[in-house]
Design a protein around this motif. Structure first.
Motif, PDB file in Angstrom:
ATOM      1  N   VAL A  31       0.857  -1.193   0.000  1.00 53.92           N
ATOM      2  CA  VAL A  31       0.000   0.000   0.000  1.00 53.92           C
ATOM      3  C   VAL A  31       0.886   1.235   0.000  1.00 53.92           C
ATOM      4  N   CYS A  32       0.686   2.116  -0.956  1.00 53.59           N
ATOM      5  CA  CYS A  32       1.537   3.317  -1.039  1.00 53.59           C
ATOM      6  C   CYS A  32       1.080   4.353  -0.006  1.00 53.59           C
ATOM      7  N   LYS A  33       2.026   5.129   0.501  1.00 51.36           N
ATOM      8  CA  LYS A  33       1.711   6.161   1.480  1.00 51.36           C
ATOM      9  C   LYS A  33       1.031   7.355   0.827  1.00 51.36           C
ATOM     10  N   SER A  34       1.458   7.683  -0.379  1.00 47.18           N
ATOM     11  CA  SER A  34       0.887   8.817  -1.100  1.00 47.18           C
ATOM     12  C   SER A  34       0.611   8.405  -2.540  1.00 47.18           C
ATOM     13  N   LYS A  35      -0.645   8.420  -2.919  1.00 45.15           N
ATOM     14  CA  LYS A  35      -1.014   8.038  -4.277  1.00 45.15           C
ATOM     15  C   LYS A  35      -0.352   8.946  -5.302  1.00 45.15           C
ATOM     16  N   TYR A  36      -0.378  10.244  -5.052  1.00 47.61           N
ATOM     17  CA  TYR A  36       0.160  11.186  -6.029  1.00 47.61           C
ATOM     18  C   TYR A  36       1.679  11.082  -6.149  1.00 47.61           C
ATOM     19  N   GLU A  37       2.340  10.965  -5.012  1.00 51.42           N
ATOM     20  CA  GLU A  37       3.802  10.856  -5.056  1.00 51.42           C
ATOM     21  C   GLU A  37       4.221   9.569  -5.767  1.00 51.42           C
ATOM     22  N   THR A  38       3.500   8.486  -5.491  1.00 52.91           N
ATOM     23  CA  THR A  38       3.834   7.207  -6.121  1.00 52.91           C
ATOM     24  C   THR A  38       3.566   7.258  -7.619  1.00 52.91           C
ATOM     25  N   LEU A  39       2.408   7.756  -8.018  1.00 58.54           N
ATOM     26  CA  LEU A  39       2.085   7.874  -9.441  1.00 58.54           C
ATOM     27  C   LEU A  39       3.115   8.696 -10.194  1.00 58.54           C
ATOM     28  N   SER A  40       3.585   9.755  -9.583  1.00 56.72           N
ATOM     29  CA  SER A  40       4.491  10.688 -10.265  1.00 56.72           C
ATOM     30  C   SER A  40       5.826  10.055 -10.634  1.00 56.72           C
ATOM     31  N   ARG A  41       6.128   8.882 -10.073  1.00 57.61           N
ATOM     32  CA  ARG A  41       7.399   8.233 -10.359  1.00 57.61           C
ATOM     33  C   ARG A  41       7.357   7.399 -11.643  1.00 57.61           C
ATOM     34  N   TYR A  42       6.196   7.298 -12.266  1.00 60.75           N
ATOM     35  CA  TYR A  42       6.035   6.414 -13.421  1.00 60.75           C
ATOM     36  C   TYR A  42       5.634   7.203 -14.674  1.00 60.75           C
ATOM     37  N   HIS A  43       6.101   6.715 -15.824  1.00 62.01           N
ATOM     38  CA  HIS A  43       5.670   7.306 -17.094  1.00 62.01           C
ATOM     39  C   HIS A  43       4.230   6.937 -17.413  1.00 62.01           C
ATOM     40  N   PHE A  44       3.822   5.707 -17.079  1.00 65.22           N
ATOM     41  CA  PHE A  44       2.503   5.198 -17.441  1.00 65.22           C
ATOM     42  C   PHE A  44       1.823   4.578 -16.226  1.00 65.22           C
ATOM     43  N   ALA A  45       0.488   4.528 -16.282  1.00 68.99           N
ATOM     44  CA  ALA A  45      -0.275   3.834 -15.244  1.00 68.99           C
ATOM     45  C   ALA A  45      -1.491   3.174 -15.888  1.00 68.99           C
ATOM     46  N   ILE A  46      -1.736   1.907 -15.510  1.00 67.10           N
ATOM     47  CA  ILE A  46      -2.965   1.253 -15.934  1.00 67.10           C
ATOM     48  C   ILE A  46      -4.114   1.952 -15.238  1.00 67.10           C
ATOM     49  N   CYS A  47      -5.012   2.492 -16.003  1.00 70.70           N
ATOM     50  CA  CYS A  47      -6.059   3.368 -15.469  1.00 70.70           C
ATOM     51  C   CYS A  47      -7.414   2.884 -15.996  1.00 70.70           C
TER      52      CYS A  47
END
Length: 206
Positions: free
Chosen positions: A76-92
């Protein structure tokens, strides 16, 4: 059941997870799905009989994909936004494939500069510019999707990010903003309240 996208989300995780190309975050992904039991049958008999086959199919798919899911799972990530920002792509993927059904998933990606690989609202392109996201429907399978993403150069990725920022700053985003939601909520609440308190002429008691 043909509208649900949980199954497709598992397919994506299984494909990319088996190749160590995805990081999976969230609660309960490290647990087996609960099987259909007697409690379900007693409490929701109609739903179980109507949806049972599809639920069993989904659960079997998850069970078959346990190894791939475990390989991709990062907790479980602590911060959704901080974690997302580390990736070029996300399955959405939305939870369901329904016209006009869009929740926060796509917009969260755009906010932090991550390119959403989107599946959900069939009319998404009429609401969000197509250069803001990658439309999963354009690809025949996950291999084709992976090959496409691998061809995107840094300039291509930056163009997607700029398109996302431009959309968030434009009038097209206004219907999805928190301010618009608040205005709509208050307006609808007042309409309901007025409907309850208004007594049509000729219907007074006594």
């Amino acid at each position: 059941e043909r509208y649900e996208l949980y199954t497709e989300r598992v397919r994506a995780i299984a494909y990319f997870g088996s190749r160590s190309l995805i990081d999976l975050y969230g609660g309960d992904w490290d647990r087996y799905p609960s099987p259909l039991g007697i409690r379900d049958l007693v409490r929701y008999p109609r739903q179980v009989f109507r949806e049972g086959a599809a639920r069993v199919g989904r659960e079997l798919m998850v069970r078959r994909s346990v190894r791939e899911i475990a390989n991709a799972y990062r907790g479980v990530c602590k911060s959704k936004y901080e974690t997302l920002s580390r990736y070029h792509f996300a399955i959405c993927y939305e939870n369901a494939r329904l016209d006009g059904f869009m929740i926060e998933k796509l917009f969260d990606c755009l906010l932090v500069g991550t390119i959403p690989v989107y599946l959900g609202d069939p009319g998404v392109a009429s609401r969000v510019p197509e250069d803001c996201f990658i439309d999963r429907r354009r690809f025949s399978d996950y291999r084709a999707l992976r090959e496409y993403m691998s061809t995107l150069a840094a300039d291509d990725i930056e163009r997607h990010r700029k398109a996302g920022r431009k959309f968030l700053e434009s009038d097209r985003f206004v219907p999805f903003s928190k301010h618009q939601f608040a205005r709509r909520f208050v307006s609808d609440a007042l309409s309901v309240f007025e409907g309850i308190t208004h007594v049509p002429s000729g219907q007074h008691g006594g």
